[in-house]
Design a protein around this motif. Structure first.
Motif, PDB file in Angstrom:
ATOM      1  N   HIS A   1       6.276 -15.079  -0.494  1.00 27.65           N
ATOM      2  CA  HIS A   1       7.156 -14.794   0.637  1.00 27.65           C
ATOM      3  C   HIS A   1       6.600 -13.624   1.436  1.00 27.65           C
ATOM      4  O   HIS A   1       6.245 -12.587   0.877  1.00 27.65           O
ATOM      5  N   GLY A   2       6.559 -13.789   2.756  1.00 32.08           N
ATOM      6  CA  GLY A   2       6.113 -12.713   3.625  1.00 32.08           C
ATOM      7  C   GLY A   2       4.603 -12.625   3.733  1.00 32.08           C
ATOM      8  O   GLY A   2       3.868 -13.098   2.861  1.00 32.08           O
ATOM      9  N   THR A   3       4.158 -12.004   4.806  1.00 37.22           N
ATOM     10  CA  THR A   3       2.729 -11.807   5.049  1.00 37.22           C
ATOM     11  C   THR A   3       2.426 -10.316   5.062  1.00 37.22           C
ATOM     12  O   THR A   3       3.107  -9.549   5.750  1.00 37.22           O
TER      13      THR A   3
ATOM     14  N   GLU B   1      12.275  -6.641   3.361  1.00 36.60           N
ATOM     15  CA  GLU B   1      11.149  -7.179   4.138  1.00 36.60           C
ATOM     16  C   GLU B   1       9.808  -6.744   3.558  1.00 36.60           C
ATOM     17  O   GLU B   1       8.904  -6.304   4.272  1.00 36.60           O
ATOM     18  N   LEU B   2       9.707  -6.904   2.235  1.00 37.55           N
ATOM     19  CA  LEU B   2       8.472  -6.587   1.529  1.00 37.55           C
ATOM     20  C   LEU B   2       7.793  -7.887   1.096  1.00 37.55           C
ATOM     21  O   LEU B   2       8.435  -8.747   0.481  1.00 37.55           O
ATOM     22  N   PRO B   3       6.509  -8.079   1.377  1.00 43.03           N
ATOM     23  CA  PRO B   3       5.798  -9.285   0.954  1.00 43.03           C
ATOM     24  C   PRO B   3       5.690  -9.325  -0.582  1.00 43.03           C
ATOM     25  O   PRO B   3       5.419  -8.305  -1.221  1.00 43.03           O
TER      26      PRO B   3
ATOM     27  N   ARG C   1      10.400 -18.063 -21.410  1.00 39.73           N
ATOM     28  CA  ARG C   1       9.767 -18.289 -20.116  1.00 39.73           C
ATOM     29  C   ARG C   1      10.052 -17.083 -19.237  1.00 39.73           C
ATOM     30  O   ARG C   1      11.151 -16.536 -19.277  1.00 39.73           O
ATOM     31  N   THR C   2       9.070 -16.665 -18.451  1.00 35.89           N
ATOM     32  CA  THR C   2       9.237 -15.480 -17.600  1.00 35.89           C
ATOM     33  C   THR C   2       8.648 -15.713 -16.219  1.00 35.89           C
ATOM     34  O   THR C   2       7.551 -16.269 -16.089  1.00 35.89           O
ATOM     35  N   TYR C   3       9.409 -15.275 -15.210  1.00 35.37           N
ATOM     36  CA  TYR C   3       8.878 -15.164 -13.852  1.00 35.37           C
ATOM     37  C   TYR C   3       8.685 -13.676 -13.553  1.00 35.37           C
ATOM     38  O   TYR C   3       9.597 -12.874 -13.749  1.00 35.37           O
ATOM     39  N   ASP C   4       7.520 -13.316 -13.066  1.00 39.14           N
ATOM     40  CA  ASP C   4       7.264 -11.965 -12.574  1.00 39.14           C
ATOM     41  C   ASP C   4       7.271 -11.985 -11.055  1.00 39.14           C
ATOM     42  O   ASP C   4       6.684 -12.894 -10.448  1.00 39.14           O
ATOM     43  N   LEU C   5       7.913 -10.988 -10.455  1.00 37.34           N
ATOM     44  CA  LEU C   5       7.786 -10.774  -9.025  1.00 37.34           C
ATOM     45  C   LEU C   5       6.743  -9.691  -8.814  1.00 37.34           C
ATOM     46  O   LEU C   5       6.809  -8.629  -9.434  1.00 37.34           O
ATOM     47  N   GLU C   6       5.783  -9.969  -7.958  1.00 41.06           N
ATOM     48  CA  GLU C   6       4.724  -9.007  -7.657  1.00 41.06           C
ATOM     49  C   GLU C   6       4.780  -8.663  -6.175  1.00 41.06           C
ATOM     50  O   GLU C   6       4.675  -9.545  -5.313  1.00 41.06           O
TER      51      GLU C   6
END
Length: 424
Positions: A128-130, A313-315, A332-337
């Protein structure tokens, strides 16, 4: 912890699950101890039954004035009493040994978890986001903070040593604003119940969520208590040793707390700045669900964490962790980076995990369907929503200006008294 019946029924599958994490096969050892324990328990049950029967026969023998028989029975009862004590001790030792093995083993990962040796095997799910294009060379957060005179690592080291920071003025307020914004969003829009929990816990709480016994070196001990490494520990343990009404699930909790980690395994990593601190703030989300609700709840929790980054509004990108990088208690794990322009890379800012019944077994937390007697283990989930210090870093680096000032994201300005730009 694991269901021993499942291991007995399919030891090969259990060993394959361990192998997927890079761990050695343990089913043979586990089943050998389990078999010995069950044999001891069977002998104890038989001995107790015979002791009860012999005790009754003593009365009859005395009524029949058969003193020899009565004495023989009393000698037998005394012998059985001694043997029962031996068997009880044997059972305790075997059970303790079995628990020690099981408590040190990681959770089994889901079939949809990608295989891989380390973070290089993680798979991007969405982005998400650029990343912003700068007309100047973007700085890292510590250079920005120190130049502003609002971030002080030298004085923090004088107070506490390395991996601590002192924030000052508007930068301190910005961190506070971030925590309050996150809490408000989770409570007012995402349906989480705000909690305020202790920062000190007993070892049983850490065993329940899986930090003990394996990760004791990463914990700070304070007398008979430990400082929490994450409020996952307190939020998940709130209903330990309880039977919940299934119709009340899912339960959703959130809190903002200080967290404390020794970072024993991170020598030489992120030694500058605020990325890896001994003390930091984090907003945590925890859900307690039925097994049927858990997968949908995992996706929902991850979206709740993502929404924080979207509003700021952070990519960022969302990664599914591979078998070699997933946490000890997770299935199971999702990481947001989040994108950090000063480092020119994505860095972890949240982990959202579903743990199945792994933690619930350790803390004996069950649920019961309405009108039924049978209970079953709940499923637990946890996620960072978000790590406040790392979010501060992301805001500073993404919103920096060429003169070293930092623009305050629009969504945070009400929490900052209307301040739009942080300057020296």
């Amino acid at each position: 912890m694991f269901d021993l019946k499942l291991i007995r029924d399919n030891p090969e599958a259990f060993d394959r699950a361990l192998a997927k994490r890079g761990a050695e096969a343990r089913s043979e050892e586990i089943l050998s101890i389990d078999s010995a324990r069950r044999a001891v328990m069977t002998e104890a049950q038989e001995a107790q039954a015979r002791r009860n029967e012999a005790s009754k026969l003593i009365g009859r023998a005395k009524a029949d004035k058969d003193e020899a028989k009565a004495q023989a029975l009393m000698d037998e009862v005394a012998g059985l009493k001694g043997r029962l004590s031996e068997l009880e001790e044997m059972e305790r030792d075997l059970a303790g040994g079995l628990d020690s093995i099981l408590m040190a083993l990681p959770n089994m990962v889901r079939d949809d978890v990608p295989e891989g040796p380390d973070e290089s095997g993680n798979v991007e799910v969405r982005r998400h986001g650029t990343p912003r294009e700068f007309s100047f060379q973007p700085k890292e957060h510590f250079d920005l903070g120190e130049a502003l005179g609002l971030m002080d690592f030298e004085r923090a080291a004088k107070l506490s040593g390395s991996r601590f920071v002192v924030l000052k003025g508007k930068l301190a307020r910005l961190e506070r604003a971030l925590g309050q914004f996150m809490l408000d969003l989770h409570v007012n829009e995402h349906g989480y119940t705000e909690m305020l929990t202790p920062a000190l816990v007993k070892d049983t709480a850490l065993m329940g969520t899986g930090q003990l016994p394996k990760f004791e070196d990463d914990l700070f001990k304070a007398g008979d208590h430990y400082l929490i490494p994450t409020s996952e520990v307190t939020l998940t343990n709130i209903h330990a040793d309880e039977i919940l009404a299934e119709e009340d699930l899912p339960l959703r909790f959130t809190t903002l707390t200080q967290c404390f980690r020794a970072e024993a395994g991170s020598a030489g990593r992120d030694t500058r700045g605020m990325i890896r601190q001994h003390q930091f703030e984090k907003v945590e989300m925890v859900s307690v669900t039925t097994p049927e609700q858990a997968d949908e709840e995992h996706e929902r929790m991850t979206r709740c964490a993502e929404e924080i980054l979207k509003r700021l509004e952070l990519p960022f990108r969302t990664m599914k962790l591979c078998s070699g990088d997933i946490g000890f208690a997770a299935e199971r794990t999702y990481d947001l980076e989040v994108w950090l322009p000063g480092q020119n890379q994505y860095r972890e800012i949240s982990s959202c995990s579903t743990c199945g019944e792994f933690q619930a077994r350790r803390m004996k937390m069950r649920c019961r369907p309405k009108g039924e007697k049978q209970t079953r283990f709940v499923h637990t989930l946890n996620g960072s929503g978000l790590a406040v210090g790392r979010t501060l870093i992301a805001v500073m680096e993404n919103y920096q200006n060429e003169d070293g000032s930092i623009t305050v994201p629009a969504v945070l300005r009400p929490y900052m008294g209307g301040v739009e730009v942080i300057t020296a």
